[in-house]
Motif scaffolding. Structure first.
Motif, PDB file in Angstrom:
ATOM      1  N   PRO A  30       1.027  -1.104   0.217  1.00  0.00           N
ATOM      2  CA  PRO A  30      -0.139   0.018   0.159  1.00  0.00           C
ATOM      3  C   PRO A  30       0.827   1.448   0.399  1.00  0.00           C
ATOM      4  CG  PRO A  30       0.179  -0.793   2.111  1.00  0.00           C
ATOM      5  CD  PRO A  30       1.078  -1.879   1.484  1.00  0.00           C
ATOM      6  N   LEU A  31       1.292   1.695  -0.766  1.00  0.00           N
ATOM      7  CA  LEU A  31       2.320   2.498  -1.208  1.00  0.00           C
ATOM      8  C   LEU A  31       1.577   3.442  -1.791  1.00  0.00           C
ATOM      9  CD1 LEU A  31       5.714   1.273  -1.813  1.00  0.00           C
ATOM     10  CD2 LEU A  31       5.534   1.818   0.273  1.00  0.00           C
ATOM     11  N   GLU A  32       1.122   3.780  -2.896  1.00  0.00           N
ATOM     12  CA  GLU A  32      -0.181   4.437  -3.668  1.00  0.00           C
ATOM     13  C   GLU A  32      -1.505   4.204  -3.638  1.00  0.00           C
ATOM     14  OE1 GLU A  32       1.664   6.991  -6.797  1.00  0.00           O
ATOM     15  OE2 GLU A  32       2.867   4.540  -7.113  1.00  0.00           O
ATOM     16  N   ILE A  33      -2.739   5.353  -3.053  1.00  0.00           N
ATOM     17  CA  ILE A  33      -3.509   4.431  -2.747  1.00  0.00           C
ATOM     18  C   ILE A  33      -4.016   5.556  -4.002  1.00  0.00           C
ATOM     19  CG2 ILE A  33      -5.073   4.363  -0.963  1.00  0.00           C
ATOM     20  CD1 ILE A  33      -3.433   3.290   1.286  1.00  0.00           C
ATOM     21  N   MET A  34      -5.747   5.115  -3.935  1.00  0.00           N
ATOM     22  CA  MET A  34      -6.523   5.586  -4.491  1.00  0.00           C
ATOM     23  C   MET A  34      -7.964   5.856  -3.906  1.00  0.00           C
ATOM     24  SD  MET A  34      -7.932   6.414  -8.920  1.00  0.00           S
ATOM     25  CE  MET A  34      -7.318   4.508  -8.474  1.00  0.00           C
ATOM     26  N   ALA A  35      -8.736   6.804  -3.704  1.00  0.00           N
ATOM     27  CA  ALA A  35      -9.942   6.694  -3.397  1.00  0.00           C
ATOM     28  C   ALA A  35     -10.841   7.640  -4.425  1.00  0.00           C
ATOM     29  CB  ALA A  35      -9.962   7.356  -2.116  1.00  0.00           C
ATOM     30  N   PHE A  36     -11.716   7.038  -4.851  1.00  0.00           N
ATOM     31  CA  PHE A  36     -12.684   7.943  -5.600  1.00  0.00           C
ATOM     32  C   PHE A  36     -14.565   6.733  -5.584  1.00  0.00           C
ATOM     33  CE2 PHE A  36     -12.930   3.263  -7.369  1.00  0.00           C
ATOM     34  CZ  PHE A  36     -14.088   3.068  -8.487  1.00  0.00           C
ATOM     35  N   GLY A  37     -15.223   7.749  -6.036  1.00  0.00           N
ATOM     36  CA  GLY A  37     -16.547   8.053  -4.951  1.00  0.00           C
ATOM     37  C   GLY A  37     -17.273   9.004  -5.448  1.00  0.00           C
ATOM     38  N   THR A  46      -5.456  10.844  -4.947  1.00  0.00           N
ATOM     39  CA  THR A  46      -4.842   9.726  -4.622  1.00  0.00           C
ATOM     40  C   THR A  46      -3.481   9.847  -3.666  1.00  0.00           C
ATOM     41  OG1 THR A  46      -2.846  10.691  -6.138  1.00  0.00           O
ATOM     42  CG2 THR A  46      -4.457   8.791  -6.971  1.00  0.00           C
ATOM     43  N   PHE A  47      -2.971   9.400  -2.792  1.00  0.00           N
ATOM     44  CA  PHE A  47      -1.795   9.040  -1.766  1.00  0.00           C
ATOM     45  C   PHE A  47      -0.663   8.740  -2.365  1.00  0.00           C
ATOM     46  CE2 PHE A  47      -6.106   9.451  -0.803  1.00  0.00           C
ATOM     47  CZ  PHE A  47      -6.441   9.774   0.169  1.00  0.00           C
ATOM     48  N   GLN A  48       0.040   9.412  -1.870  1.00  0.00           N
ATOM     49  CA  GLN A  48       1.513   8.803  -1.682  1.00  0.00           C
ATOM     50  C   GLN A  48       2.169   8.150  -0.713  1.00  0.00           C
ATOM     51  OE1 GLN A  48       3.697   8.127  -4.908  1.00  0.00           O
ATOM     52  NE2 GLN A  48       4.806   6.600  -3.156  1.00  0.00           N
ATOM     53  N   LEU A  49       2.816   6.801   0.071  1.00  0.00           N
ATOM     54  CA  LEU A  49       3.355   7.335   1.211  1.00  0.00           C
ATOM     55  C   LEU A  49       4.702   7.583   1.231  1.00  0.00           C
ATOM     56  CD1 LEU A  49       1.476   3.882   2.809  1.00  0.00           C
ATOM     57  CD2 LEU A  49       0.761   6.278   2.795  1.00  0.00           C
ATOM     58  N   GLU A  50       5.098   8.026   2.265  1.00  0.00           N
ATOM     59  CA  GLU A  50       6.521   7.950   2.002  1.00  0.00           C
ATOM     60  C   GLU A  50       7.236   7.403   3.173  1.00  0.00           C
ATOM     61  OE1 GLU A  50       7.514  10.082  -0.014  1.00  0.00           O
ATOM     62  OE2 GLU A  50       5.959  10.425  -1.332  1.00  0.00           O
ATOM     63  N   PRO A  51       9.225   7.648   2.992  1.00  0.00           N
ATOM     64  CA  PRO A  51       9.230   6.683   4.235  1.00  0.00           C
ATOM     65  C   PRO A  51       9.853   7.593   4.988  1.00  0.00           C
ATOM     66  CG  PRO A  51      10.509   6.543   1.745  1.00  0.00           C
ATOM     67  CD  PRO A  51       9.487   7.371   1.274  1.00  0.00           C
ATOM     68  N   CYS A  52       9.940   6.938   6.534  1.00  0.00           N
ATOM     69  CA  CYS A  52      10.061   7.570   7.479  1.00  0.00           C
ATOM     70  C   CYS A  52      11.750   8.177   7.648  1.00  0.00           C
ATOM     71  CB  CYS A  52       9.535   7.538   8.778  1.00  0.00           C
ATOM     72  SG  CYS A  52       7.697   7.263   9.048  1.00  0.00           S
ATOM     73  N   PHE A  53      12.843   7.528   7.156  1.00  0.00           N
ATOM     74  CA  PHE A  53      13.876   7.727   7.185  1.00  0.00           C
ATOM     75  C   PHE A  53      14.451   7.910   6.292  1.00  0.00           C
ATOM     76  CE2 PHE A  53      12.632   4.162  10.234  1.00  0.00           C
ATOM     77  CZ  PHE A  53      13.070   4.252  11.597  1.00  0.00           C
ATOM     78  N   SER A  54      15.760   8.978   6.454  1.00  0.00           N
ATOM     79  CA  SER A  54      16.841   8.753   4.996  1.00  0.00           C
ATOM     80  C   SER A  54      16.624   8.639   4.441  1.00  0.00           C
ATOM     81  CB  SER A  54      17.154  10.210   5.839  1.00  0.00           C
ATOM     82  OG  SER A  54      18.087   9.656   6.252  1.00  0.00           O
ATOM     83  N   GLU A  55      17.527   8.314   3.937  1.00  0.00           N
ATOM     84  CA  GLU A  55      18.236   7.538   2.675  1.00  0.00           C
ATOM     85  C   GLU A  55      20.049   7.223   3.995  1.00  0.00           C
ATOM     86  OE1 GLU A  55      17.823   5.614   0.334  1.00  0.00           O
ATOM     87  OE2 GLU A  55      16.309   5.927   0.261  1.00  0.00           O
ATOM     88  N   ALA A  56      20.825   8.526   4.150  1.00  0.00           N
ATOM     89  CA  ALA A  56      20.873   8.631   4.914  1.00  0.00           C
ATOM     90  C   ALA A  56      21.585   7.246   6.652  1.00  0.00           C
ATOM     91  CB  ALA A  56      22.008  10.125   5.301  1.00  0.00           C
ATOM     92  N   ASP A  57      20.156   7.500   6.807  1.00  0.00           N
ATOM     93  CA  ASP A  57      20.056   6.648   7.918  1.00  0.00           C
ATOM     94  C   ASP A  57      20.869   5.210   7.695  1.00  0.00           C
ATOM     95  OD1 ASP A  57      19.526   5.324  10.316  1.00  0.00           O
ATOM     96  OD2 ASP A  57      17.938   6.912  10.360  1.00  0.00           O
ATOM     97  N   THR A  58      21.704   4.175   8.687  1.00  0.00           N
ATOM     98  CA  THR A  58      22.078   2.936   8.120  1.00  0.00           C
ATOM     99  C   THR A  58      21.293   2.239   9.555  1.00  0.00           C
ATOM    100  OG1 THR A  58      24.434   3.934   9.198  1.00  0.00           O
ATOM    101  CG2 THR A  58      23.987   3.952   7.272  1.00  0.00           C
ATOM    102  N   SER A  59      20.440   2.830  10.020  1.00  0.00           N
ATOM    103  CA  SER A  59      20.170   1.215  11.324  1.00  0.00           C
ATOM    104  C   SER A  59      19.650   0.524  10.306  1.00  0.00           C
ATOM    105  CB  SER A  59      18.768   2.045  11.946  1.00  0.00           C
ATOM    106  OG  SER A  59      17.651   2.390  11.153  1.00  0.00           O
TER     107      SER A  59
END
Length: 232
Positions: A114-121, A165-178
């Motif tokens: 569920p990274l991209e979601i669409m609601a319609f109606g 439409t909805f686009q989920l975004e990561p919580c962590f940055s690309e620099a985070d190595t955890s």
């Protein structure tokens, strides 16, 4: 040697009629092979209505790519999608899906996660919308057993009065190595441990008051006819 079949001579008018008949026959055969494409969106919608024994379905909007697309329709609390391909003779019917929603709103995902979601109606009265997705990861990944839950929220992009439409975004940055960041990046790439999720759609009026809330589990993928650009 005598010919088995005598040569038939046509007059100029007869040749024109013969050629016209051959052209019409070729067009009919092409239409038949393409299952008689519809010339208009309304005709395509009527074809789907006959399959589902419906009438007076409202066409909400269309979306798609160069060679294929989808119609979105509403019939009371029933929501209809019609997938089609584009041909030189019109729009070729592929399939249609029907959902019954008590609030007249259906949500789908673009991919298997569920990274991209669409609601319609029935969304024309909403000033804006947001989605909240609670994802629970459970299983082994990267040499570690996961039993983790994280909540993602996204504000909707309105494409027309009937679609967000909805686009989920990561919580962590690309620099985070955890390890958590590595697992999240794997998830957003379509990998990672197994997961389940729950989705909540919230609608708001112009004053920021929540007017509706809809809780859902699994979202079906109907990504073919996805609106690509904001059209408000």
């Amino acid at each position: 040697m005598r010919k088995l079949f005598p040569r038939i001579r046509f007059s100029r008018k007869q040749k024109i009629v013969r050629n016209l008949v051959l052209v019409l026959l070729c067009l009919f055969l092409t239409e038949w092979l393409l299952e008689f494409p519809a010339l208009t969106d309304a005709a395509l919608l009527r074809r789907a209505e006959r399959i589902w024994l419906l009438e007076n379905t409202e066409l909400l909007f269309t979306a798609g790519e160069d060679n294929a697309g989808m119609l979105y329709g509403r019939n009371g609390n029933l929501l209809l999608t019609v997938t089609y391909g584009r041909t030189i003779l019109g729009k070729q019917y592929f399939q249609s899906l029907l959902w019954e929603e008590s609030d007249g709103i259906h949500c789908s995902s673009r991919d298997l996660w569920p990274l991209e979601i669409m609601a319609f109606g029935s969304l024309e009265d909403a000033a804006w919308a947001e989605i909240e997705v609670d994802i629970h990861w459970e299983g082994n990944f990267g040499g570690r057993d996961w039993d983790t839950q994280r909540t993602y929220t996204a504000q909707g992009i309105r494409h027309n009065p009937y679609c967000f439409t909805f686009q989920l975004e990561p919580c962590f940055s690309e620099a985070d190595t955890s390890a958590e960041a590595e697992m999240e990046r794997a998830f957003f790439a379509g990998e990672g441990p197994g997961f389940t999720y729950q989705t909540v759609l919230r609608l708001y009026d112009g004053a920021g008051r929540m007017t509706a809330e809809k809780t859902m589990g699994y979202l079906e993928d109907i990504g073919l006819g996805w609106p690509e650009e904001e059209t408000v």
